[in-house]
Design a protein around this motif. Structure first.
Motif, PDB file in Angstrom:
ATOM      1  N   LEU A  28     -76.779  34.123  73.243  1.00 18.41           N
ATOM      2  CA  LEU A  28     -75.673  33.844  72.327  1.00 18.41           C
ATOM      3  C   LEU A  28     -74.909  32.577  72.705  1.00 18.41           C
ATOM      4  O   LEU A  28     -74.209  32.006  71.862  1.00 18.41           O
ATOM      5  N   THR A  29     -75.035  32.136  73.943  1.00 18.39           N
ATOM      6  CA  THR A  29     -74.337  30.924  74.376  1.00 18.39           C
ATOM      7  C   THR A  29     -75.225  29.687  74.323  1.00 18.39           C
ATOM      8  O   THR A  29     -74.800  28.602  74.726  1.00 18.39           O
ATOM      9  N   SER A  30     -76.464  29.842  73.832  1.00 15.40           N
ATOM     10  CA  SER A  30     -77.399  28.711  73.748  1.00 15.40           C
ATOM     11  C   SER A  30     -78.049  28.725  72.364  1.00 15.40           C
ATOM     12  O   SER A  30     -78.979  29.473  72.109  1.00 15.40           O
ATOM     13  N   THR A  35     -78.234  38.090  73.333  1.00 20.40           N
ATOM     14  CA  THR A  35     -77.863  38.582  74.661  1.00 20.40           C
ATOM     15  C   THR A  35     -76.612  37.868  75.192  1.00 20.40           C
ATOM     16  O   THR A  35     -76.135  36.905  74.602  1.00 20.40           O
ATOM     17  N   LYS A  36     -76.111  38.371  76.311  1.00 26.33           N
ATOM     18  CA  LYS A  36     -74.964  37.789  77.029  1.00 26.33           C
ATOM     19  C   LYS A  36     -73.709  37.758  76.154  1.00 26.33           C
ATOM     20  O   LYS A  36     -72.975  36.752  76.118  1.00 26.33           O
ATOM     21  N   VAL A  65     -72.517  33.416  64.748  1.00 25.43           N
ATOM     22  CA  VAL A  65     -72.697  34.676  64.011  1.00 25.43           C
ATOM     23  C   VAL A  65     -73.329  34.411  62.656  1.00 25.43           C
ATOM     24  O   VAL A  65     -74.259  35.112  62.227  1.00 25.43           O
ATOM     25  N   THR A  66     -72.850  33.398  61.968  1.00 23.79           N
ATOM     26  CA  THR A  66     -73.380  33.072  60.640  1.00 23.79           C
ATOM     27  C   THR A  66     -74.853  32.674  60.721  1.00 23.79           C
ATOM     28  O   THR A  66     -75.677  33.129  59.914  1.00 23.79           O
ATOM     29  N   SER A  70     -75.699  42.032  72.205  1.00 19.32           N
ATOM     30  CA  SER A  70     -75.763  42.962  73.336  1.00 19.32           C
ATOM     31  C   SER A  70     -75.338  42.278  74.625  1.00 19.32           C
ATOM     32  O   SER A  70     -75.249  41.050  74.707  1.00 19.32           O
ATOM     33  N   SER A  71     -75.127  43.101  75.639  1.00 17.40           N
ATOM     34  CA  SER A  71     -74.848  42.629  76.993  1.00 17.40           C
ATOM     35  C   SER A  71     -75.462  43.611  77.971  1.00 17.40           C
ATOM     36  O   SER A  71     -75.089  44.792  77.984  1.00 17.40           O
ATOM     37  N   ALA A  72     -76.403  43.131  78.777  1.00 17.69           N
ATOM     38  CA  ALA A  72     -76.989  43.998  79.798  1.00 17.69           C
ATOM     39  C   ALA A  72     -75.989  44.254  80.921  1.00 17.69           C
ATOM     40  O   ALA A  72     -75.974  45.339  81.510  1.00 17.69           O
TER      41      ALA A  72
END
Length: 298
Positions: free
Chosen positions: A194-196, A224-225, A241-242, A258-260
């Motif tokens: 999600l940050t890349s 993820t993350k 998100v879009t 999600s987040s592990a």
């Protein structure tokens, strides 16, 4: 006479002491032998487990290459007596049986489900998988070139559900493992960081590769993350998100954030797969609120 009697008692005392000392040594030696024997058996059993995992991998690869039709999995049916049980949370009716299975795997009540994980390197696929199967299973996983395999078995509805999870490495050398990983999978999890945003863009390439080998598996898009994502500026969060929702619609996939690290939506994703596969009346509520773990149902 008295002197001989005392000498005889002293001799008996010495022999008794030596006997007790010898008995103590034998006891200690016996204990060491038992511990050594237990250690040897543990090593033997571990080697057998690894050998079984290797045989399973070879067999799956042979079946995937030899079969022309996908494997058909029998569906769990809900009898009238089970209607109430099927209508509540799936987690209440699952019992986890960790580790690789024994020869009892051949029992008729075992339903084996293959799940594939695809995505770029360093996006958290393996952490996601370990979070679901459990840390204790990491050491018993089967690692091959470009592949990481783990199992988790659940008891549910009078049957055992064995998730066989295939994690494909995200580098270019792992592309050759995509066919074997996707063949006969019932669900394919397409994952991105999600940050890349570049890992999100690459998801479509992973999707097109997977669909060459499996056109029927349930597609799920997973960001993820999430714990790092929420620290991003709100406008950047909204953009990601879009874009993720747009990609999910193109892929006809359900979207999860999600987040592990914090176990956010990890178990829920596999419960969603169970409900879809076996037509279980488990209701999953969508969540499209910015700053919260997104669930966008397809």
């Amino acid at each position: 006479m008295r002197h001989n009697h005392q000498h005889h008692q002293a001799t008996l005392y010495i022999h008794g002491s030596r006997l007790r000392e010898a008995t103590g040594k034998l006891t200690r030696i016996g204990r060491r032998m038992v511990r050594l024997d237990h250690l040897r058996w543990s090593v033997v059993l571990q080697k057998i487990s690894v050998f079984r995992q290797l045989l399973r991998f070879i067999w799956d690869r042979f079946v995937a290459c030899a079969m022309c039709k996908p494997v058909k999995y029998r569906r769990l049916s809900c009898s009238p007596a089970d209607d109430v049980a099927c209508g509540v949370d799936l987690e209440d009716h699952m019992v986890v049986n960790g580790g690789y299975e024994t020869d009892l795997d051949m029992d008729l009540d075992l339903v084996s489900l293959k799940i594939s994980l695809l995505g770029d390197c360093h996006i958290g696929k393996t952490s996601f998988m370990i979070k679901y199967v459990g840390d204790e299973q990491e050491n018993s996983s089967l690692r091959m070139a470009g592949l990481n395999l783990m199992d988790k078995t659940l008891s549910f509805g009078g049957a055992r559900i064995a998730f066989r999870i295939w994690d494909v490495g995200g580098d270019k050398t792992s592309n050759e493992q995509v066919p074997i990983a996707c063949k006969d999978a019932v669900a394919i999890l397409f994952m991105f960081d999600l940050t890349s945003r570049c890992t999100l863009h690459n998801v479509l390439e992973w999707y097109m590769q997977a669909r060459k080998w499996n056109k029927t598996a349930i597609p799920i898009l997973i960001g993820t993350k999430f714990d790092d994502f929420v620290s991003l500026p709100p406008d950047l969060q909204w953009t990601i998100v879009t874009q993720a929702r747009t990609y999910a619609k193109v892929m006809k996939a359900t979207l999860f954030f999600s987040s592990a690290t914090h176990n956010i939506n990890v178990n829920k994703i596999f419960k969603f797969i169970m409900a879809r596969l076996f037509n279980l009346p488990w209701s999953l509520q969508p969540n499209l609120n910015l700053g919260e773990p997104i669930i966008d149902l397809y």
